[in-house]
Design a protein around this motif. Structure first.
Motif, PDB file in Angstrom:
ATOM      1  N   GLY A 126      -3.196   7.217   0.143  1.00  0.00           N
ATOM      2  CA  GLY A 126      -2.711   7.283   1.655  1.00  0.00           C
ATOM      3  C   GLY A 126      -4.056   7.141   2.427  1.00  0.00           C
ATOM      4  O   GLY A 126      -4.434   7.707   3.328  1.00  0.00           O
ATOM      5  N   ARG A 127      -4.810   5.946   1.949  1.00  0.00           N
ATOM      6  CA  ARG A 127      -6.095   5.720   2.661  1.00  0.00           C
ATOM      7  C   ARG A 127      -5.631   4.768   3.814  1.00  0.00           C
ATOM      8  O   ARG A 127      -5.600   3.631   3.597  1.00  0.00           O
ATOM      9  N   GLY A 128      -5.611   5.280   4.898  1.00  0.00           N
ATOM     10  CA  GLY A 128      -5.282   4.298   6.209  1.00  0.00           C
ATOM     11  C   GLY A 128      -3.699   3.872   6.145  1.00  0.00           C
ATOM     12  O   GLY A 128      -3.390   3.208   7.290  1.00  0.00           O
ATOM     13  N   VAL A 129      -2.918   4.410   5.290  1.00  0.00           N
ATOM     14  CA  VAL A 129      -1.491   4.203   5.340  1.00  0.00           C
ATOM     15  C   VAL A 129      -0.777   5.526   4.881  1.00  0.00           C
ATOM     16  O   VAL A 129      -1.534   6.385   4.237  1.00  0.00           O
ATOM     17  N   ALA A 130       0.506   5.511   5.067  1.00  0.00           N
ATOM     18  CA  ALA A 130       1.106   6.667   4.412  1.00  0.00           C
ATOM     19  C   ALA A 130       1.161   6.675   2.855  1.00  0.00           C
ATOM     20  O   ALA A 130       1.262   5.448   2.336  1.00  0.00           O
ATOM     21  N   VAL A 131       1.166   7.526   2.226  1.00  0.00           N
ATOM     22  CA  VAL A 131       1.256   7.419   0.484  1.00  0.00           C
ATOM     23  C   VAL A 131       2.672   6.664   0.432  1.00  0.00           C
ATOM     24  O   VAL A 131       3.567   6.940   0.835  1.00  0.00           O
ATOM     25  N   ASP A 132       2.387   5.560  -0.609  1.00  0.00           N
ATOM     26  CA  ASP A 132       3.820   4.762  -1.010  1.00  0.00           C
ATOM     27  C   ASP A 132       3.359   4.619  -2.114  1.00  0.00           C
ATOM     28  O   ASP A 132       2.774   3.592  -2.701  1.00  0.00           O
ATOM     29  N   TYR A 133       4.112   5.411  -3.304  1.00  0.00           N
ATOM     30  CA  TYR A 133       4.042   5.040  -4.552  1.00  0.00           C
ATOM     31  C   TYR A 133       4.639   3.668  -5.000  1.00  0.00           C
ATOM     32  O   TYR A 133       4.077   3.016  -6.050  1.00  0.00           O
ATOM     33  N   GLU A 134       5.660   3.367  -4.275  1.00  0.00           N
ATOM     34  CA  GLU A 134       6.088   2.081  -4.740  1.00  0.00           C
ATOM     35  C   GLU A 134       5.172   0.720  -4.638  1.00  0.00           C
ATOM     36  O   GLU A 134       4.943  -0.026  -5.249  1.00  0.00           O
ATOM     37  N   GLN A 135       4.543   0.847  -3.330  1.00  0.00           N
ATOM     38  CA  GLN A 135       3.555  -0.147  -3.040  1.00  0.00           C
ATOM     39  C   GLN A 135       2.412   0.157  -3.954  1.00  0.00           C
ATOM     40  O   GLN A 135       1.825  -0.999  -4.450  1.00  0.00           O
ATOM     41  N   ALA A 136       1.793   1.396  -4.377  1.00  0.00           N
ATOM     42  CA  ALA A 136       0.932   1.485  -5.033  1.00  0.00           C
ATOM     43  C   ALA A 136       1.205   0.803  -6.540  1.00  0.00           C
ATOM     44  O   ALA A 136       0.275   0.321  -7.052  1.00  0.00           O
ATOM     45  N   ARG A 137       2.149   1.308  -7.269  1.00  0.00           N
ATOM     46  CA  ARG A 137       2.738   0.771  -8.596  1.00  0.00           C
ATOM     47  C   ARG A 137       2.611  -0.818  -8.317  1.00  0.00           C
ATOM     48  O   ARG A 137       2.210  -1.240  -9.392  1.00  0.00           O
ATOM     49  N   ALA A 138       3.208  -1.566  -7.428  1.00  0.00           N
ATOM     50  CA  ALA A 138       3.241  -2.834  -7.532  1.00  0.00           C
ATOM     51  C   ALA A 138       1.976  -3.553  -7.576  1.00  0.00           C
ATOM     52  O   ALA A 138       1.630  -4.431  -8.301  1.00  0.00           O
ATOM     53  N   TRP A 139       0.891  -2.903  -6.792  1.00  0.00           N
ATOM     54  CA  TRP A 139      -0.520  -3.412  -6.888  1.00  0.00           C
ATOM     55  C   TRP A 139      -1.220  -3.213  -7.910  1.00  0.00           C
ATOM     56  O   TRP A 139      -1.925  -4.280  -8.697  1.00  0.00           O
ATOM     57  N   PHE A 140      -0.848  -1.701  -8.396  1.00  0.00           N
ATOM     58  CA  PHE A 140      -1.459  -1.575  -9.759  1.00  0.00           C
ATOM     59  C   PHE A 140      -1.081  -2.378 -11.012  1.00  0.00           C
ATOM     60  O   PHE A 140      -1.604  -2.964 -12.014  1.00  0.00           O
ATOM     61  N   GLU A 141       0.449  -2.392 -11.049  1.00  0.00           N
ATOM     62  CA  GLU A 141       1.083  -3.397 -12.007  1.00  0.00           C
ATOM     63  C   GLU A 141       0.297  -5.131 -11.861  1.00  0.00           C
ATOM     64  O   GLU A 141       0.026  -5.610 -12.966  1.00  0.00           O
ATOM     65  N   LYS A 142       0.216  -5.557 -10.886  1.00  0.00           N
ATOM     66  CA  LYS A 142      -0.484  -6.967 -10.662  1.00  0.00           C
ATOM     67  C   LYS A 142      -1.865  -6.702 -11.450  1.00  0.00           C
ATOM     68  O   LYS A 142      -2.356  -7.599 -11.974  1.00  0.00           O
ATOM     69  N   ALA A 143      -3.019  -5.655 -10.966  1.00  0.00           N
ATOM     70  CA  ALA A 143      -4.006  -5.399 -11.311  1.00  0.00           C
ATOM     71  C   ALA A 143      -3.973  -5.347 -13.071  1.00  0.00           C
ATOM     72  O   ALA A 143      -4.952  -6.022 -13.689  1.00  0.00           O
ATOM     73  N   ALA A 144      -3.125  -4.588 -13.395  1.00  0.00           N
ATOM     74  CA  ALA A 144      -2.995  -4.273 -14.865  1.00  0.00           C
ATOM     75  C   ALA A 144      -2.434  -5.603 -15.646  1.00  0.00           C
ATOM     76  O   ALA A 144      -2.933  -5.760 -16.840  1.00  0.00           O
TER      77      ALA A 144
END
Length: 199
Positions: A126-144
């Motif tokens: 939640g740095r500068g945005v609301a905590v959003d696990y779906e968005q976090a997961r999507a970006w982590f998956e791309k990096a992974a």
């Protein structure tokens, strides 16, 4: 200018012989040199904490940011990551998560693994945005998918904790993959995506 460079004209205009403005690689290099000069002066032990800059240092830093922004606007992805890092960590500027996110998005959408991981962290914490696990997961998956070890690890944590998806088997697979990438990085560091500090 980009059309001239594509045709092999790199230093001067073929018509008027005036110097062409520097291309993105040159801008990135010049900005990096200025940034490192300031970093060595204000944080010689590389603690990550910067004091307020002197007036001359601030002027140089502002110039470096302008060069990085121009390089990013010309498609230089590492410049996007650098701008994101500068604003995320507040290096010579006020910490600004909104600007950091905008720069990271440019790099992430172009496929930069470091920017993808950084966006994942911003959404996860939640740095500068609301905590959003779906968005976090999507970006982590791309990096992974590009073998970023910390993204793989963070996905495992999310799966294990039920943040985004509750799947113990996937969490275990992510943990095993993270360990493999860590071992690979120890033996062949050039084969693994660069690490990034987690905020």
């Amino acid at each position: 200018v980009s059309e001239l460079r594509a045709r092999g004209v790199s230093e001067t205009c073929p018509l008027c012989r005036a110097a062409l403005p520097p291309g993105p690689e040159k801008l990135y290099d010049l900005a990096g040199r200025v940034f490192m000069k300031i970093a060595r002066a204000v944080d010689p032990n590389r603690t990550g904490t910067w004091p307020a800059l002197s007036a001359s240092q601030q002027e140089e830093m502002n110039g470096a940011i302008v060069m990085l922004q121009e390089a990013m606007d010309q498609g230089h992805i590492l410049a996007a990551r650098s701008i994101g890092d500068i604003y995320f960590w507040g290096k010579g500027v006020a910490q600004d998560y909104e600007r950091a996110m905008a720069a990271y998005k440019v790099g992430a959408e172009a496929g930069d693994v470091g920017c993808q991981f950084a966006l994942g962290i911003m959404y996860y914490k939640g740095r500068g945005v609301a905590v959003d696990y779906e968005q976090a997961r999507a970006w982590f998956e791309k990096a992974a998918a590009q073998d970023h070890p910390n993204a793989v690890c963070q996905l495992g944590v999310m799966y294990y904790d039920g943040e985004g998806i509750a799947d113990a088997e996937t969490a275990q697979d992510a943990h095993v993959r993270h360990l493999h990438l860590e071992r690979l990085a120890a033996v062949e560091p050039h084969r693994v995506a660069p690490r990034r500090a987690v905020a």
